[in-house]
Motif scaffolding. Structure first.
Motif, PDB file in Angstrom:
ATOM      1  N   THR A 150     -43.463  26.164 158.268  1.00 28.66           N
ATOM      2  CA  THR A 150     -44.744  25.665 157.767  1.00 28.66           C
ATOM      3  C   THR A 150     -44.402  24.590 156.751  1.00 28.66           C
ATOM      4  N   GLY A 169     -60.260  31.840 164.247  1.00 33.49           N
ATOM      5  CA  GLY A 169     -59.406  31.816 163.067  1.00 33.49           C
ATOM      6  C   GLY A 169     -58.599  30.545 162.998  1.00 33.49           C
ATOM      7  N   ALA A 198     -58.792  28.224 160.823  1.00 32.42           N
ATOM      8  CA  ALA A 198     -59.542  27.231 160.043  1.00 32.42           C
ATOM      9  C   ALA A 198     -60.937  27.806 159.835  1.00 32.42           C
ATOM     10  N   PRO A 199     -61.670  27.285 158.840  1.00 26.58           N
ATOM     11  CA  PRO A 199     -62.994  27.858 158.603  1.00 26.58           C
ATOM     12  C   PRO A 199     -63.955  27.601 159.775  1.00 26.58           C
ATOM     13  N   ARG A 222     -61.633  35.897 161.505  1.00 23.45           N
ATOM     14  CA  ARG A 222     -60.559  36.593 160.784  1.00 23.45           C
ATOM     15  C   ARG A 222     -59.725  35.575 160.025  1.00 23.45           C
ATOM     16  N   TYR A 223     -58.858  36.088 159.153  1.00 23.98           N
ATOM     17  CA  TYR A 223     -58.090  35.199 158.266  1.00 23.98           C
ATOM     18  C   TYR A 223     -56.618  35.591 158.267  1.00 23.98           C
ATOM     19  N   GLY A 224     -55.780  34.583 158.452  1.00 30.35           N
ATOM     20  CA  GLY A 224     -54.347  34.861 158.432  1.00 30.35           C
ATOM     21  C   GLY A 224     -53.562  33.652 157.993  1.00 30.35           C
ATOM     22  N   ILE A 281     -63.611  32.611 151.880  1.00 30.68           N
ATOM     23  CA  ILE A 281     -62.620  31.618 151.470  1.00 30.68           C
ATOM     24  C   ILE A 281     -63.391  30.410 150.953  1.00 30.68           C
ATOM     25  N   ILE A 309     -56.714  20.998 157.362  1.00 34.39           N
ATOM     26  CA  ILE A 309     -56.594  21.701 158.647  1.00 34.39           C
ATOM     27  C   ILE A 309     -57.418  20.940 159.683  1.00 34.39           C
ATOM     28  N   ASN A 340     -52.186  22.552 160.644  1.00 32.59           N
ATOM     29  CA  ASN A 340     -52.085  22.231 159.228  1.00 32.59           C
ATOM     30  C   ASN A 340     -51.372  20.913 159.016  1.00 32.59           C
TER      31      ASN A 340
END
Ligand code: MCA
Ligand code: AMP
Length: 503
Positions: A165, A278, A280-281, A301-303, A395, A404, A409
Motif C-alpha cells: 500500500t 466497500g 470507498a464510501p 462494510r469497512y476494511g 467514516i 480513492i 487508492n
C-alpha cells in the motif's frame, strides 16, 4: 502441523469435489477437484524452482483462473504471495521486486523482455510467464509436474501474503498478512454474511487487492461455495450473469454504473440475497437509489489492506446509508484523539482497531510499524470517524492524505513527487475532487517555472512513471499555490475551488 490457511479451506471443500469452484463466462467451469489438482502441480513446480517456506512469489498478470490458482498454490507451498496491479509501470515494479526480494516473479508474456532485464538487475532468480488464457511457460512447466502435493506446514503467525500500500510519505509499504489474519477474517465473514455452500458469488473485482482476492475469494472457499469469475467489471456482463448469482461484491462505482443501466431491474435481482459494497464510501444517494430500484439494501462494510475487514452493516438489522455498521465479531474498534490518543466517546476522531484480522506489520519497516500501533496493540487506521448512539460507525474523512478513485487508492505525495521531478515544475498539489463515476478523481494543480509547460506535456511525462489510475485527470496551472500562514499549501481551498470540475 497443518498449513493453517489451506487446511482450513480444505476442511470446507464440498464432499462432492466435482462441484464447481469457478464458473466461467464462456460456460466452462473449474471444480474443487481441479483446484486441488492444478494448485498441486503449481506448488510442485514452485518447490522445484527452489521456493522455500517464507519465500516471496511476486505476480503481475491479468486476472485469470490460473492467476487465482497461483495464489492458492503459493499458500500450499508455504510461500508468501505478492500480487501486483497489472497497471503498474516497470519503474513501480522495480521498487516492489527490490523491496520484497522474491525468489520467483510471474509476469505477462508481452512484458517478458523488460521484466527479464529488471529481474536480473534486482536479483530475482526465477521469472516465468502467464497470459490471461494460460499462455507462457508457467503452465507448460506445471503440466509436467505431479498433481499430488503435501501442503507445506505453516502456523497461524506465518506470512501468507504481502500486499503493498502506498503511504502519505515516502515509500510504499508491504503489509504482512498472516495465515491467521486471512483465515480468521474469512471465517468471520462467512458467518456474518451467512455464506453457505449454495452461494454463487459474481466476481468482477481485480484479484490483486484485498477486496477481490481475500474478501470475495476466501469467503467463498470458507463456505465451499462457487463464484462466476469475470475478467473485469462490465455492467452489461454483470446483468447477463446476475440471474445465476446469489451475492455480488463491488466498489461503489459498480453500483452507480449498474443503476445507470435500464436492464438493471428489480425483477433481475429479486432472487439475490446480498449486495456488498466497500473500499470507498458508498454515497447515501446511491444507497437510496439502489433500494428504490431493487427493494434491497446494499450492505456496506469497512476494511483496509492492513486489517482485512473491520466493520459491517448487519445482515438482518437496519443497513444505514452512510454508515459502515458495527465492528465485526472479534474486532475491537475505538475512536481516539489523533494527537493524544485519548479515547473519544462522543465525536469525531481517528479509528483504531485490534483483532486477529490485523496485520503483522510492514515488511522490513519496524519503525513505521511501531509508529502505526499504540502500545496496547491497536492499529491506527488514519480514517476519521464517529460512532452514533446506536453503535453504528460512520467514516467522516481521512487523517491521511489519500484519494480513492473507483476503489483504487492514490497517495497524493507519490503523484506530487513524480510531477515535481519534471523539469520546469516549481511545485504541485495533487487533490481529489468529486467525480460521479469514480467517487473521486485525481487532479493536479501546479506552479510552473517554465512557461512552455502545458497539461499535455505534464501528462506525457507521467505516463511511464505512474499507473494510469494514479495519473491526474486534469492539470491546472496557477502562478502560485495558495498557502496558509504556516506556509502549508491549502489543499482544502483547492478542493473547494475545483469541486465542480466534473459536474
Ligand atoms: C481504471 N482507470 C481508472 C480506474 N480504473 N482511473 C481512475 N480510477 C480507477 N479506479 C483508468 C483506465 O485505465 C482507463 O484509462 C480509464 O481510467 C477509464 O477506464 P474505465 O473503462 O472507465 O474503467 P474500468 O476499467 O471500467 O475500471 C473502473 C472500475 C475499476 C471497474 C471501477 O477501477 C475497478 O474494478 N475498481 C475496483 C478497485 C478495487 O478492487 N479496490 C479494492 C482495493 P484510459 O483513459 O487510459 O483508457 S482493497 C481496499 O480498498 C480495501 C481493503 C477494502 O476495503 O476493500
Ligand atoms: P486500502 O489501502 O486499499 O486497503 O484502502 C483502505 C481504505 O479504504 C480505508 O482506510 C478507508 O479510507 C477506505 N475504505 C474502505 N472501505 C470503506 C468504506 N466502506 N467507506 C469509506 N472508506 C472506505
Amino acid at each position: 502441523m497443518s498449513n493453517h490457511l489451506f487446511s482450513f479451506f480444505r476442511s470446507r471443500f464440498p464432499a462432492d469435489l466435482g462441484k464447481p469452484f469457478l464458473m466461467l463466462p464462456s460456460g466452462g467451469s473449474l471444480s474443487y477437484a481441479d483446484l486441488i489438482d492444478r494448485t498441486g502441480r503449481l506448488a510442485n513446480l514452485f518447490c522445484s524452482l527452489g521456493v522455500k517456506p517464507g519465500d516471496r512469489i511476486a505476480v503481475q498478470t491479468e486476472k485469470s483462473v490460473d492467476a487465482l490458482l497461483v495464489y492458492l498454490a503459493a499458500v500450499r507451498a508455504g510461500a508468501v504471495y505478492l500480487p501486483l496491479n497489472p497497471a503498474y509501470t516497470v519503474g513501480e515494479v522495480r521498487y516492489f521486486l527490490g523491496d520484497a526480494a522474491p525468489v520467483l516473479f510471474i509476469c505477462r508474456p508481452e512484458d517478458e523482455d523488460g521484466m527479464r532485464q529488471l529481474a536480473q538487475q534486482v536479483g530475482v532468480p526465477n521469472l516465468h510467464l502467464l497470459g490471461p488464457s494460460g499462455e507462457g511457460d508457467l503452465l507448460t512447466l506445471a503440466a509436467g509436474q505431479p498433481s499430488g502435493f503435501e501442503d507445506v506446514p505453516r502456523e497461524e503467525e506465518d506470512l501468507a501474503a504481502i500486499l503493498y500500500t502506498s503511504g502519505t510519505t515516502g515509500r510504499s509499504k508491504g503489509a504482512m498478512l498472516t495465515h491467521g489474519n486471512l483465515q480468521s477474517n474469512a471465517e468471520t465473514l462467512r458467518k456474518y454474511w451467512r455464506f453457505t455452500s449454495e452461494d454463487r458469488l459474481l466476481h468482477a473485482l481485480p484479484i490483486f487487492h484485498t477486496h477481490g482476492l481475500f474478501v470475495a475469494t476466501n469467503s467463498i472457499l470458507a463456505a465451499g461455495a462457487s463464484m462466476t469469475f469475470l475478467p473485469r467489471f462490465d455492467a452489461k456482463e454483470l446483468i447477463r450473469h446476475l440471474p445465476n448469482a446469489t451475492v455480488l461484491m463491488g466498489v461503489p462505482t459498480f453500483y452507480s454504473r449498474l443503476l445507470a443501466e435500464e436492464g438493471f431491474t428489480r425483477e433481475l435481482v429479486s432472487h439475490m440475497r446480498l449486495f456488498v459494497s466497500g473500499s470507498a464510501p458508498l454515497s447515501a444517494e446511491t444507497h437510496k437509489a439502489f433500494s428504490a430500484r431493487t427493494g434491497q439494501a446494499i450492505l456496506e462494510r469497512y476494511g483496509m489492506t492492513e486489517t482485512n475487514m473491520n466493520a459491517s452493516n448487519p445482515y438482518d438489522g437496519e443497513r444505514v446509508p452512510g454508515s459502515v455498521g458495527f465492528p465485526l465479531p472479534g474486532v475491537e474498534l475505538r475512536i481516539t484523539d489523533p494527537e493524544s490518543g485519548a479515547l473519544i466517546d462522543d465525536g469525531i476522531g481517528v479509528i483504531e482497531v485490534r483483532g486477529p484480522n490485523v496485520f503483522k506489520g510492514y515488511w522490513q519497516m519496524p519503525e513505521k510499524t511501531a509508529e502505526d500501533f499504540r502500545a496496547d496493540g491497536f492499529f491506527i487506521t488514519g480514517d476519521l470517524g464517529h460512532i452514533d448512539e446506536r453503535g453504528y460507525i460512520f467514516i467522516d474523512g481521512r487523517a491521511k492524505d489519500l484519494i480513492i478513485s473507483g476503489g483504487f487508492n492514490v497517495y497524493p505525495a507519490e503523484v506530487e513527487a513524480a510531477i515535481d521531478a519534471i523539469p520546469g515544475i516549481a511545485e504541485s498539489a495533487v487533490i481529489g475532487v468529486p467525480h460521479a463515476d469514480m467517487g473521486e478523481a485525481v487532479i493536479a494543480v501546479v506552479q510552473a517555472r517554465d512557461p512552455a509547460l502545458d497539461e499535455t506535456k505534464v501528462l506525457q511525462a507521467l505516463s511511464d512513471q505512474l499507473a494510469r489510475y494514479k495519473q491526474p485527470r486534469c492539470v491546472l496551472f496557477m502562478p502560485e499555490l495558495p498557502r496558509n500562514s504556516m506556509g502549508k499549501i491549502q489543499k482544502k481551498l483547492l478542493r473547494e475551488e475545483n469541486a465542480e470540475l466534473f459536474g
